[in-house]
Write an enzyme that holds these catalytic residues in place. Structure first.
Site, PDB file in Angstrom:
ATOM      1  N   GLY A 141       0.820  -1.192   0.000  1.00  0.00           N
ATOM      2  CA  GLY A 141       0.000   0.000   0.000  1.00  0.00           C
ATOM      3  C   GLY A 141       0.861   1.252   0.000  1.00  0.00           C
ATOM      4  N   PHE A 142       0.215   2.388  -0.089  1.00  0.00           N
ATOM      5  CA  PHE A 142       0.895   3.677  -0.181  1.00  0.00           C
ATOM      6  C   PHE A 142       1.846   3.911   0.996  1.00  0.00           C
ATOM      7  CE2 PHE A 142       0.003   8.432   0.647  1.00  0.00           C
ATOM      8  CZ  PHE A 142       1.215   8.814   0.093  1.00  0.00           C
ATOM      9  N   ILE A 143       1.322   3.898   2.203  1.00  0.00           N
ATOM     10  CA  ILE A 143       2.150   4.187   3.380  1.00  0.00           C
ATOM     11  C   ILE A 143       3.080   3.018   3.679  1.00  0.00           C
ATOM     12  CG2 ILE A 143       2.099   4.672   5.857  1.00  0.00           C
ATOM     13  CD1 ILE A 143      -0.631   6.084   5.321  1.00  0.00           C
ATOM     14  N   LYS A 198     -12.085   1.928  12.598  1.00  0.00           N
ATOM     15  CA  LYS A 198     -10.744   2.273  13.086  1.00  0.00           C
ATOM     16  C   LYS A 198     -10.771   2.607  14.573  1.00  0.00           C
ATOM     17  CE  LYS A 198      -7.711   2.205  10.537  1.00  0.00           C
ATOM     18  NZ  LYS A 198      -6.900   1.045  10.082  1.00  0.00           N
ATOM     19  N   TYR A 221     -16.145   3.704   8.111  1.00  0.00           N
ATOM     20  CA  TYR A 221     -14.696   3.529   8.104  1.00  0.00           C
ATOM     21  C   TYR A 221     -14.097   3.997   9.428  1.00  0.00           C
ATOM     22  CZ  TYR A 221      -9.864   5.020   7.367  1.00  0.00           C
ATOM     23  OH  TYR A 221      -8.511   5.237   7.508  1.00  0.00           O
TER      24      TYR A 221
END
Length: 334
Positions: free
Chosen positions: A11-13, A157, A153
């Site tokens: 993924g991005f991070i 979290k 979402y």
């Protein structure tokens, strides 16, 4: 050298964090499901770059598959675990909520069970600034009450934060939850505003500007975020008889929440101006109402991160946007 398990490594991070830690001598086990939430080719390219290092191992499995994480953590015996994998996106959680339960709730539960069975020095898990929900007092501080999530979402979290706290208390697992603030930069996600706006402007298409542009975000450049996570590895929470003022450390568990944000909210229109400047052409704007589940502003208080690590993110929006646009032009040859 220390070994670290990073979920969501394609993924991005996760990609940027893996690159950073490999450069610093870590052995990295990358775990990613390579789901099709967005362009899988982008994930495959990230993973291929990481596999150029002999100290990177890729495991392509799903978080929610029972036994996979339990067996992997037992086999690899990592010193640290950074949990970045999960189903992202505020708007998609309205259309496909079950995917958030499966990846974010069941997947995180599987990881907590794996770390309970095979302890690590420090467990770090990604949360989100969206956990602050309808809070209006800013900048957001980790000690603020956060019980009014605006999207499913965000709810999943926040649930991860609560789940991790219970495991930290019951099994003495040193745990840090970090709340990200609008992360952007090269190799970013195609569903994020910067990517969508850049693509649209270059294609001559209009961009959708929500809440008629009256929005602020604490845009955080990915290298700054990764630096913060890296420094937090060695700041594992401990049980204390007295919690210092301003610290989100739990009074009953080695569990802490830490903001990682730039600490400087930027108007959405100023962000768009930076994109137009980097591209050298104007955007056609389609002004729209606020979308369900969204919030008008975010702003991180970064005092706790600084007190724990001595670090404060510092990349300004114009610099960060230009770096993304340069990457985008090179990646897509435009």
């Amino acid at each position: 050298m220390p070994k670290i398990l990073i979920t969501g490594s394609a993924g991005f991070i996760g990609y940027h964090l893996s690159k950073r830690l490999l450069a610093d001598g870590f052995d990295v086990v990358g775990f990613d499901a390579m789901t099709d939430y967005y362009d899988v080719t982008l994930k495959e390219r990230r993973q291929a770059n990481l596999l150029q290092s002999p100290r990177f191992r890729a495991v392509n499995e799903r978080l929610e598959t029972q036994g996979v994480l339990m067996n992997l953590v037992a086999e690899e015996q990592p010193d640290y675990v950074v949990h970045l994998a999960g189903q992202a996106g505020v708007r998609y959680s309205i259309d496909a909520p079950r995917s958030y339960v499966e990846a974010n709730i069941i997947g995180t539960f599987n990881l907590l069970e794996a770390v309970r069975a095979t302890p690590v020095k420090h467990l770090l898990l990604a949360s989100t600034s969206s956990a602050y929900g309808a809070n209006t007092q800013m900048p957001y501080a980790e000690t603020d009450k956060a019980d009014t999530q605006m999207s499913f979402y965000a709810a999943t979290k926040k649930s991860n934060e609560v789940m991790a706290h219970s495991y930290a208390h019951l099994y003495d697992i040193p745990t840090t939850m970090f709340r990200f603030f609008t992360v952007y930069g090269p190799w970013g996600r195609p569903d994020m505003a910067l990517f969508k706006f850049t693509k649209a402007v270059l294609n001559g298409d209009a961009i959708d500007v929500y809440n008629h542009g009256d929005m602020k975000r604490d845009f955080t450049y990915v290298d700054d975020l990764v630096r913060g996570i890296h420094l937090l590895l060695d700041a594992a929470p401990e049980r204390l008889d007295e919690v210092p003022e301003g610290d989100s450390l739990s009074p009953v568990a080695p569990h802490r929440i830490v903001n990682i944000g730039n600490g400087e909210p930027v108007q959405l229109m100023a962000f768009i101006d930076a994109i137009e400047k980097a591209l050298g052409q104007p955007a056609t704007k389609n002004f729209m109402d606020m979308q369900p589940g969204d919030v008008p502003a975010t702003w991180a208080n970064g005092d706790l991160l600084k007190s724990l690590t001595g670090y404060t993110p510092q990349t300004d929006v114009e610099t960060g946007v230009k770096a993304f646009v340069d990457w985008y032009r090179d990646y897509y040859d435009v």
